[in-house]
Design a protein around this motif. Structure first.
Motif, PDB file in Angstrom:
ATOM      1  N   ASN A   2       0.842  -1.190   0.000  1.00 54.19           N
ATOM      2  CA  ASN A   2       0.000   0.000   0.000  1.00 54.19           C
ATOM      3  C   ASN A   2       0.883   1.248   0.000  1.00 54.19           C
ATOM      4  N   LEU A  65      -8.619  -1.700  -0.270  1.00 51.23           N
ATOM      5  CA  LEU A  65      -7.752  -2.237   0.789  1.00 51.23           C
ATOM      6  C   LEU A  65      -8.476  -3.299   1.603  1.00 51.23           C
ATOM      7  N   ASP A  66      -9.729  -3.039   1.982  1.00 51.00           N
ATOM      8  CA  ASP A  66     -10.471  -4.017   2.782  1.00 51.00           C
ATOM      9  C   ASP A  66     -10.600  -5.345   2.042  1.00 51.00           C
ATOM     10  N   TYR A  77       1.116  -7.497   4.869  1.00 53.57           N
ATOM     11  CA  TYR A  77       0.681  -6.149   4.516  1.00 53.57           C
ATOM     12  C   TYR A  77       1.860  -5.201   4.688  1.00 53.57           C
ATOM     13  N   ASP A  79       3.086  -1.080   4.310  1.00 54.12           N
ATOM     14  CA  ASP A  79       2.530   0.264   4.267  1.00 54.12           C
ATOM     15  C   ASP A  79       3.612   1.305   4.028  1.00 54.12           C
ATOM     16  N   GLN A  81       2.339   4.507   2.896  1.00 54.03           N
ATOM     17  CA  GLN A  81       1.466   5.650   2.688  1.00 54.03           C
ATOM     18  C   GLN A  81       2.004   6.874   3.423  1.00 54.03           C
ATOM     19  N   ALA A  89      -4.792   1.830   8.635  1.00 54.84           N
ATOM     20  CA  ALA A  89      -4.567   0.727   7.703  1.00 54.84           C
ATOM     21  C   ALA A  89      -3.852  -0.439   8.383  1.00 54.84           C
ATOM     22  N   LYS A  92      -6.204  -2.350  10.628  1.00 54.37           N
ATOM     23  CA  LYS A  92      -7.045  -3.267   9.844  1.00 54.37           C
ATOM     24  C   LYS A  92      -6.273  -4.527   9.460  1.00 54.37           C
TER      25      LYS A  92
END
Length: 374
Positions: A2, A65-66, A77, A79, A81, A89, A92
């Protein structure tokens, strides 16, 4: 993955790490097994994701994303961002049972960073935070010197980091405009103090106190559309860090400084037996047995170069990309449970130091840095 449409997420994590790992044939786990990373690109801009995927021959990308977190075939995952979007995020991802690897800072405040570390521990997932500077060739050479006892007792560390980031009016800025908006999680302290925390912690000892002066030297900049905006975040920070064991570190960080050094970041380490200057790739030393006797005489010009009195530390090995090296270690940690201590709690230490640095500057006082534990 992400945030791969951003500069760091794309260049260092996707291209120079994950795709480079694929180009080399995966991660060799031993016993004839190879780990093959299959990236799923995630972001908000559908066109940008489609372009990246097509450019690199990838097929998996989504703005949902979900949905991707509910996919049982997704194990990790990652990240990269903007910081302000990271906590929700990652929260989650942890709830979905995914292993988590993240850029730093992991949160905009210490409470958020500690919450993520606690949630990850309770979920019994494997988690890591990018701490790329300690994998740089120059700092690996510096670590080699420390472990070999070259310095004797380490007395001090002096760091200089930074470069001139164009304001954006007559030349395009090299950094995104959100970096200069505090409301969007920008600022050089929240960006660089987490780096300095793990560099100091890993090489010299835990930071026990901080005193900082933080400022915004360039109050107006121009964004990606050429529109002027007020810089609400700091672009320079001058910090003094007391280290466990007695050494002191002084590190200047600035996006408003013109470079007059060999590399964009350099650390000078002085010890009783010798000194070293380490940058991104190079490292030079001067042992006490080879230290000249300098004489202060302002009436005569220097007849020699001080730099020439230092010796270059040889590579003695091949150094790969630091981001890729840490990705390989994290993937081995996920697949094999091999030791890995650069976790979300380590990431929280970086957020803590940034928070205390800003507080120190605002209040004009030194702050103790409590040791974190869950």
């Amino acid at each position: 993955m992400n945030g791969v449409t951003g500069r760091m997420g794309y260049r260092q994590h996707l291209v120079r790490s994950i795709l480079a790992i694929r180009e080399q044939g995966g991660v060799d786990l031993g016993d004839g097994e190879v780990l093959w990373p299959e990236p799923v690109l995630v972001g908000r801009r559908e066109d940008a994701l489609r372009d990246l995927a097509e450019r690199h021959g990838l097929t998996a990308w989504t703005t949902d994303l979900d949905g991707v977190l509910s996919d049982p075939d997704v194990d990790v995952y990652f990240d990269a961002q903007v910081t302000s979007a990271r906590v929700d995020a990652i929260r989650k991802a942890i709830a979905a049972g995914k292993h988590v690897y993240a850029e730093k800072p992991t949160a905009t405040d210490l409470d958020g960073a500690l919450e993520l570390a606690r949630l990850a521990r309770e979920a019994e997932i494997r988690h890591g935070v990018v701490q790329d500077k300690i994998f740089l060739p120059g700092l690996l050479k510096l670590k080699r010197l420390i472990e070999g006892g070259f310095f004797g007792e380490i007395l001090s560390v002096r760091g200089e980091f930074g470069y001139w980031v164009f304001e954006g009016d007559w030349q395009d800025a090299q950094r995104p405009s959100w970096n200069y908006r505090a409301e969007d999680g920008g600022g050089i302290v929240v960006d660089m103090f987490p780096h300095w925390e793990y560099v100091l912690h890993e090489l010299f000892g835990r930071v026990t106190s901080v005193q900082a002066h933080v400022t915004t030297h360039i109050p107006q900049r121009w964004d990606e559309r050429g529109k002027p905006y007020q810089a609400t975040a700091d672009d320079a920070a001058y910090g003094i860090f007391q280290l466990e064991g007695g050494a002191v570190a002084q590190i200047n960080s600035s996006w408003a400084v013109r470079v007059h050094r060999d590399e964009l970041v350099e650390f000078q380490v002085d010890g009783t037996h010798g000194s070293a200057v380490a940058g991104l790739r190079n490292c030079r030393v001067q042992h006490r047995s080879a230290t000249p006797r300098p004489v202060w005489n302002p009436d005569l010009p220097a007849t020699f170069s001080f730099r020439d009195q230092w010796q270059e530390v040889p590579d003695n090995t091949e150094f790969g990309n630091g981001f890729k090296a840490q990705w390989e270690l994290f993937l081995r940690h996920v697949a094999r449970g091999e030791p890995y201590h650069w976790d979300l709690l380590a990431g929280a230490r970086g957020v803590q130091l940034a928070e205390l640095g800003l507080k120190s500057s605002a209040e004009g006082r030194r702050y103790e840095v409590p040791e974190l534990a869950l």
